[in-house]
Design a protein around this motif. Structure first.
Motif, PDB file in Angstrom:
ATOM      1  N   ILE A 434       0.808  -1.218   0.000  1.00 61.90           N
ATOM      2  CA  ILE A 434       0.000   0.000   0.000  1.00 61.90           C
ATOM      3  C   ILE A 434       0.844   1.273   0.000  1.00 61.90           C
ATOM      4  O   ILE A 434       0.340   2.355  -0.304  1.00 61.90           O
ATOM      5  N   GLU A 435       2.105   1.157   0.295  1.00 61.70           N
ATOM      6  CA  GLU A 435       2.966   2.350   0.293  1.00 61.70           C
ATOM      7  C   GLU A 435       2.943   3.046  -1.057  1.00 61.70           C
ATOM      8  O   GLU A 435       2.911   4.280  -1.122  1.00 61.70           O
ATOM      9  N   PHE A 436       2.960   2.264  -2.157  1.00 60.35           N
ATOM     10  CA  PHE A 436       3.010   2.861  -3.492  1.00 60.35           C
ATOM     11  C   PHE A 436       1.956   2.327  -4.457  1.00 60.35           C
ATOM     12  O   PHE A 436       1.681   2.970  -5.469  1.00 60.35           O
ATOM     13  N   CYS A 437       1.392   1.163  -4.203  1.00 60.47           N
ATOM     14  CA  CYS A 437       0.546   0.497  -5.199  1.00 60.47           C
ATOM     15  C   CYS A 437      -0.915   0.896  -5.048  1.00 60.47           C
ATOM     16  O   CYS A 437      -1.490   0.799  -3.956  1.00 60.47           O
ATOM     17  N   LYS A 438      -1.555   1.284  -6.161  1.00 57.21           N
ATOM     18  CA  LYS A 438      -2.960   1.711  -6.140  1.00 57.21           C
ATOM     19  C   LYS A 438      -3.931   0.536  -5.984  1.00 57.21           C
ATOM     20  O   LYS A 438      -5.098   0.747  -5.695  1.00 57.21           O
ATOM     21  N   LEU A 439      -3.457  -0.689  -6.189  1.00 61.69           N
ATOM     22  CA  LEU A 439      -4.320  -1.855  -6.028  1.00 61.69           C
ATOM     23  C   LEU A 439      -4.270  -2.438  -4.620  1.00 61.69           C
ATOM     24  O   LEU A 439      -5.103  -3.264  -4.257  1.00 61.69           O
ATOM     25  N   ALA A 440      -3.291  -2.033  -3.835  1.00 62.08           N
ATOM     26  CA  ALA A 440      -3.051  -2.680  -2.543  1.00 62.08           C
ATOM     27  C   ALA A 440      -4.085  -2.277  -1.502  1.00 62.08           C
ATOM     28  O   ALA A 440      -4.680  -1.197  -1.552  1.00 62.08           O
ATOM     29  N   ILE A 441      -4.254  -3.172  -0.547  1.00 64.06           N
ATOM     30  CA  ILE A 441      -5.165  -2.967   0.572  1.00 64.06           C
ATOM     31  C   ILE A 441      -4.395  -2.900   1.887  1.00 64.06           C
ATOM     32  O   ILE A 441      -4.826  -2.267   2.842  1.00 64.06           O
ATOM     33  N   VAL A 442      -3.222  -3.538   1.914  1.00 61.08           N
ATOM     34  CA  VAL A 442      -2.470  -3.720   3.156  1.00 61.08           C
ATOM     35  C   VAL A 442      -0.992  -3.413   2.923  1.00 61.08           C
ATOM     36  O   VAL A 442      -0.470  -3.621   1.826  1.00 61.08           O
ATOM     37  N   GLU A 443      -0.325  -2.930   3.945  1.00 64.12           N
ATOM     38  CA  GLU A 443       1.125  -2.755   3.936  1.00 64.12           C
ATOM     39  C   GLU A 443       1.804  -4.132   3.843  1.00 64.12           C
ATOM     40  O   GLU A 443       1.313  -5.122   4.380  1.00 64.12           O
ATOM     41  N   THR A 444       2.943  -4.176   3.149  1.00 58.92           N
ATOM     42  CA  THR A 444       3.634  -5.452   2.977  1.00 58.92           C
ATOM     43  C   THR A 444       5.082  -5.403   3.431  1.00 58.92           C
ATOM     44  O   THR A 444       5.484  -6.148   4.311  1.00 58.92           O
ATOM     45  N   LYS A 445       5.887  -4.543   2.828  1.00 64.04           N
ATOM     46  CA  LYS A 445       7.333  -4.607   3.071  1.00 64.04           C
ATOM     47  C   LYS A 445       7.693  -4.313   4.525  1.00 64.04           C
ATOM     48  O   LYS A 445       8.524  -5.024   5.117  1.00 64.04           O
ATOM     49  N   VAL A 446       7.108  -3.302   5.101  1.00 65.25           N
ATOM     50  CA  VAL A 446       7.410  -2.985   6.496  1.00 65.25           C
ATOM     51  C   VAL A 446       6.946  -4.117   7.403  1.00 65.25           C
ATOM     52  O   VAL A 446       7.675  -4.553   8.309  1.00 65.25           O
ATOM     53  N   ASN A 447       5.737  -4.605   7.169  1.00 64.46           N
ATOM     54  CA  ASN A 447       5.215  -5.707   7.996  1.00 64.46           C
ATOM     55  C   ASN A 447       6.069  -6.968   7.863  1.00 64.46           C
ATOM     56  O   ASN A 447       6.359  -7.645   8.850  1.00 64.46           O
ATOM     57  N   ALA A 448       6.463  -7.283   6.630  1.00 67.61           N
ATOM     58  CA  ALA A 448       7.272  -8.487   6.414  1.00 67.61           C
ATOM     59  C   ALA A 448       8.649  -8.346   7.029  1.00 67.61           C
ATOM     60  O   ALA A 448       9.176  -9.293   7.634  1.00 67.61           O
ATOM     61  N   ALA A 449       9.270  -7.172   6.887  1.00 66.70           N
ATOM     62  CA  ALA A 449      10.598  -6.959   7.468  1.00 66.70           C
ATOM     63  C   ALA A 449      10.547  -7.059   8.993  1.00 66.70           C
ATOM     64  O   ALA A 449      11.449  -7.635   9.623  1.00 66.70           O
ATOM     65  N   HIS A 450       9.493  -6.515   9.576  1.00 66.82           N
ATOM     66  CA  HIS A 450       9.338  -6.604  11.031  1.00 66.82           C
ATOM     67  C   HIS A 450       9.146  -8.056  11.452  1.00 66.82           C
ATOM     68  O   HIS A 450       9.716  -8.512  12.469  1.00 66.82           O
ATOM     69  N   ALA A 451       8.377  -8.823  10.660  1.00 69.93           N
ATOM     70  CA  ALA A 451       8.155 -10.235  10.971  1.00 69.93           C
ATOM     71  C   ALA A 451       9.459 -11.025  10.914  1.00 69.93           C
ATOM     72  O   ALA A 451       9.687 -11.922  11.744  1.00 69.93           O
ATOM     73  N   ILE A 452      10.318 -10.711   9.953  1.00 71.89           N
ATOM     74  CA  ILE A 452      11.617 -11.399   9.862  1.00 71.89           C
ATOM     75  C   ILE A 452      12.407 -11.206  11.151  1.00 71.89           C
ATOM     76  O   ILE A 452      12.947 -12.170  11.728  1.00 71.89           O
ATOM     77  N   GLU A 453      12.479  -9.973  11.613  1.00 72.73           N
ATOM     78  CA  GLU A 453      13.234  -9.690  12.838  1.00 72.73           C
ATOM     79  C   GLU A 453      12.660 -10.458  14.028  1.00 72.73           C
ATOM     80  O   GLU A 453      13.405 -11.016  14.849  1.00 72.73           O
ATOM     81  N   GLN A 454      11.338 -10.483  14.137  1.00 73.56           N
ATOM     82  CA  GLN A 454      10.717 -11.191  15.260  1.00 73.56           C
ATOM     83  C   GLN A 454      10.957 -12.699  15.171  1.00 73.56           C
ATOM     84  O   GLN A 454      11.233 -13.353  16.194  1.00 73.56           O
ATOM     85  N   LEU A 455      10.855 -13.255  13.967  1.00 74.11           N
ATOM     86  CA  LEU A 455      11.056 -14.699  13.821  1.00 74.11           C
ATOM     87  C   LEU A 455      12.502 -15.090  14.064  1.00 74.11           C
ATOM     88  O   LEU A 455      12.781 -16.159  14.629  1.00 74.11           O
ATOM     89  N   GLU A 456      13.430 -14.245  13.637  1.00 75.74           N
ATOM     90  CA  GLU A 456      14.837 -14.524  13.931  1.00 75.74           C
ATOM     91  C   GLU A 456      15.073 -14.567  15.442  1.00 75.74           C
ATOM     92  O   GLU A 456      15.817 -15.424  15.940  1.00 75.74           O
ATOM     93  N   GLU A 457      14.424 -13.667  16.169  1.00 77.24           N
ATOM     94  CA  GLU A 457      14.603 -13.610  17.614  1.00 77.24           C
ATOM     95  C   GLU A 457      13.927 -14.799  18.307  1.00 77.24           C
ATOM     96  O   GLU A 457      14.495 -15.425  19.212  1.00 77.24           O
ATOM     97  N   ARG A 458      12.726 -15.134  17.837  1.00 81.74           N
ATOM     98  CA  ARG A 458      11.944 -16.158  18.539  1.00 81.74           C
ATOM     99  C   ARG A 458      12.327 -17.581  18.140  1.00 81.74           C
ATOM    100  O   ARG A 458      12.268 -18.504  18.971  1.00 81.74           O
ATOM    101  N   LEU A 459      12.664 -17.770  16.852  1.00 77.05           N
ATOM    102  CA  LEU A 459      12.879 -19.126  16.347  1.00 77.05           C
ATOM    103  C   LEU A 459      14.287 -19.368  15.826  1.00 77.05           C
ATOM    104  O   LEU A 459      14.569 -20.458  15.315  1.00 77.05           O
ATOM    105  N   GLY A 460      15.143 -18.363  15.944  1.00 78.06           N
ATOM    106  CA  GLY A 460      16.490 -18.513  15.399  1.00 78.06           C
ATOM    107  C   GLY A 460      17.230 -19.721  15.934  1.00 78.06           C
ATOM    108  O   GLY A 460      17.925 -20.424  15.188  1.00 78.06           O
ATOM    109  N   ALA A 461      17.048 -20.018  17.216  1.00 80.42           N
ATOM    110  CA  ALA A 461      17.746 -21.162  17.812  1.00 80.42           C
ATOM    111  C   ALA A 461      17.228 -22.493  17.285  1.00 80.42           C
ATOM    112  O   ALA A 461      17.892 -23.520  17.418  1.00 80.42           O
ATOM    113  N   LEU A 462      16.051 -22.473  16.666  1.00 79.54           N
ATOM    114  CA  LEU A 462      15.454 -23.706  16.160  1.00 79.54           C
ATOM    115  C   LEU A 462      15.799 -23.975  14.700  1.00 79.54           C
ATOM    116  O   LEU A 462      15.328 -24.967  14.134  1.00 79.54           O
TER     117      LEU A 462
END
Length: 580
Positions: A434-462
């Protein structure tokens, strides 16, 4: 393009009593009379013709001087889309007209066929991003670079700089042959069957910018690879060539047709035909001609090659190709062997010449222009002049001497482009959102990047226990630019109702994937009834479902296989007795 300029229609025939009463708008059946507004503007004046007006009229007069039909139609033929106006939430995407959603700035797509870039070209793209695009550059999953915040006044100068180093935006968008996907390790991999670069270049040089193939029913995507990892997602392209070895004719290509995702996904099919390298351009022209002349033009949502293939079947499509478009039939050929190796090419790999290529992960494709410039510097100071983006939003540096490998690995880490990324950073992709796309409904890149950081912290040891890259693809709307139906966890942006409140979120697709080592058969993901994830809850859901997978899986079972056999309670990530 005027009626007189229209390309000749091969195999045209008159309609008969058996022809459907409501025509599909197939040129070879119904004639070329336009049946919707898009076909009308293309027939009135071809998209390629708008460049002169951009340079001589619109760049001088500014945004207000642009003809609406050029703006919303023909500009695409030169890689230009208006970007979304800031501040318009996703709930209004379907309520507003395109002109109400758009800003007076453009996304500009740079065409990078086969992902083949020199460091000089990369430096020019980085400089354009920094000077004209607020220092933003997106690596797409089609090996393009997209720039944002581009003013119409600056487009002629941007074109001048790109073309001075052999780059173009010609037909990067529109109802045309889009950027050609090619193996990112073409010509360098030790294990490739054939370097497809000569065939790729022949098609581009002969047909890109040719008006005869610049008015197709809709967008048209091509892929070609000579690598055993099958690294160009050939199953979801309109026309694909996959290297195989014929028992009598040697190395050539297996021909695939009719793959695409979007809201109605369909995997491509083999035509069972073997294409020798010297006939690739001829066959590509033939398949493209079939689509041009027989593709459905009346309804835009039925205008892709996949719908023609669904109605005709592979046997008829091959028959029409061979009898109406080729000088002689194609021999039958074998299917590709099961894939071997990782198609994203991340990590350090020896080339056939003894040097090395190094594949690095971006964070969901988002980079700064200054980072691209520094990447070019890093490559050059270590002896390389070749960079290649992949179809997985990754970047390779080729031709690194063995004694410089560790320098490059360290330099990539400093740029935020790890060649030894976590499983989650490696497996996550996202569309523009949604940052730039006229068809989008939801944010993607920021949400996905934040999810990567959280998953690395929570599941990195696994990660050693997980033992595989679990792909997570995040898309801002149903159109699947991030290939959600072919991910282990695919998230489709939409408004969702959670605890009685409508919020931005995602519908979940699970267990999709294209052919890869350990999973030779491609398959689309399954949806779970009622399962919705809020936009800020990607990591929470992914963590739950991955932990449930680890608790429930059989020995050696992939996430995708488990996702297709598991019950819906497990796929919601709910903690059962086995997962506690």
């Amino acid at each position: 393009m005027t009626v007189e300029q229209q390309a000749p229609v091969r195999g045209a025939r008159t309609r008969t009593a058996r022809t459907p009463s409501k025509p599909h708008g197939q040129w070879a059946v119904d004639g070329t009379e336009p049946l919707n507004a898009n076909e009308e503007f293309k027939l009135a004046d071809g998209g390629l013709n708008v460049r002169e007006r951009i340079e001589t009229v619109y760049a001088q007069g500014g945004f207000a001087s642009i003809d609406p039909t050029d703006l919303h139609g023909r500009f695409r033929w030169w890689g230009l889309y208006t970007q979304r106006k800031p501040g318009i939430d996703g709930g209004r995407t379907a309520q507003l007209e395109p002109h109400e959603l758009e800003d007076q700035y453009f996304m500009l797509r740079v065409r990078i066929d086969g992902g083949q870039l020199t460091t000089e070209q990369l430096r020019v793209i980085g400089g354009i991003s920094t000077e004209f695009g607020r220092d933003i550059a997106d690596i797409t999953d089609r090996q393009n670079v997209q720039l944002h915040w581009i003013r119409i006044e600056d487009v002629p100068e941007i074109w001048r700089r790109l073309e001075a180093v052999g780059l173009q935006t010609t037909e990067a968008c529109g109802d045309v042959p889009r950027t050609f996907l090619g193996s990112a390790v073409a010509g360098v991999a030790e294990d490739e069957l054939i370097d497809p670069t000569p065939q790729l270049r022949e098609i581009i040089d002969r047909y890109i910018g040719d008006p005869s193939y610049a008015n197709l029913p809709r967008k048209y995507k091509t892929a070609i690879t000579g690598h055993p990892s099958l690294d160009v997602v050939h199953e979801i392209n309109d026309c694909s060539f996959v290297a195989v070895e014929h028992p009598e004719l040697g190395i050539g290509y297996d021909l695939w047709v009719g793959g695409a995702l979007a809201a109605v996904p369909r995997l491509g099919e083999r035509l069972g035909a073997f294409v020798t390298p010297d006939r690739v351009a001829e066959v590509w022209e033939g398949v493209t001609g079939v689509f041009r002349d027989y593709g459905y033009r009346r309804l835009r949502n039925k205008a892709r090659m996949k719908f023609l293939l669904a109605d005709w079947g592979a046997e008829k499509l091959r028959e029409v190709l061979e009898t109406e478009y080729l000088d002689e039939p194609l021999p039958d050929g074998p299917a590709p062997a099961d894939p071997v190796g990782s198609p994203d090419h991340v990590g350090v790999h020896r080339q056939k010449d003894g040097r090395f290529y190094i594949g690095a992960s971006t964070t969901v494709g988002r980079l700064a222009g200054t980072t691209l410039t520094r990447l070019a510097d890093l490559a050059e100071v270590n002896g390389s002049t070749r960079i290649r983006p992949t179809v997985f939003q990754k970047i390779l540096i080729l031709d690194i001497p063995e004694d410089r490998v560790q320098n490059v690995v360290a330099g990539l880490d400093e740029l935020g482009l790890p060649s030894r990324p976590s499983l989650f950073r490696r497996g996550t992709m996202a569309c523009t959102g949604i940052e730039f796309c006229k068809l989008a409904i939801v944010e993607t890149k920021v949400n996905a990047a934040h999810a990567i950081e959280q998953l690395e912290e929570r599941l990195g040891a696994l990660e050693p226990e997980i033992g595989q890259t679990i792909t997570l693809h995040v898309n801002g709307c149903p159109n699947s630019c991030a290939r959600i139906q072919t991910a282990d966890i695919g998230l489709k942006g939409q408004l969702v109702t959670i605890d009685g409140e409508q919020v931005p979120g995602y519908q979940v697709h699970l267990g999709g994937g294209l052919a890869t080592e350990g999973r030779p058969e491609a398959g689309l993901g399954r949806t779970v009834r009622g399962l919705k994830v809020p936009a800020d809850g990607i990591a929470d859901y992914a963590e739950r479902v991955i932990r449930r997978y680890l608790a429930d899986r059989d020995s050696g079972e992939t996430f995708a296989h488990w996702a297709h056999r598991a019950d819906e309670e497990a796929l919601r990530g709910e903690t059962g007795e086995a997962a506690s």
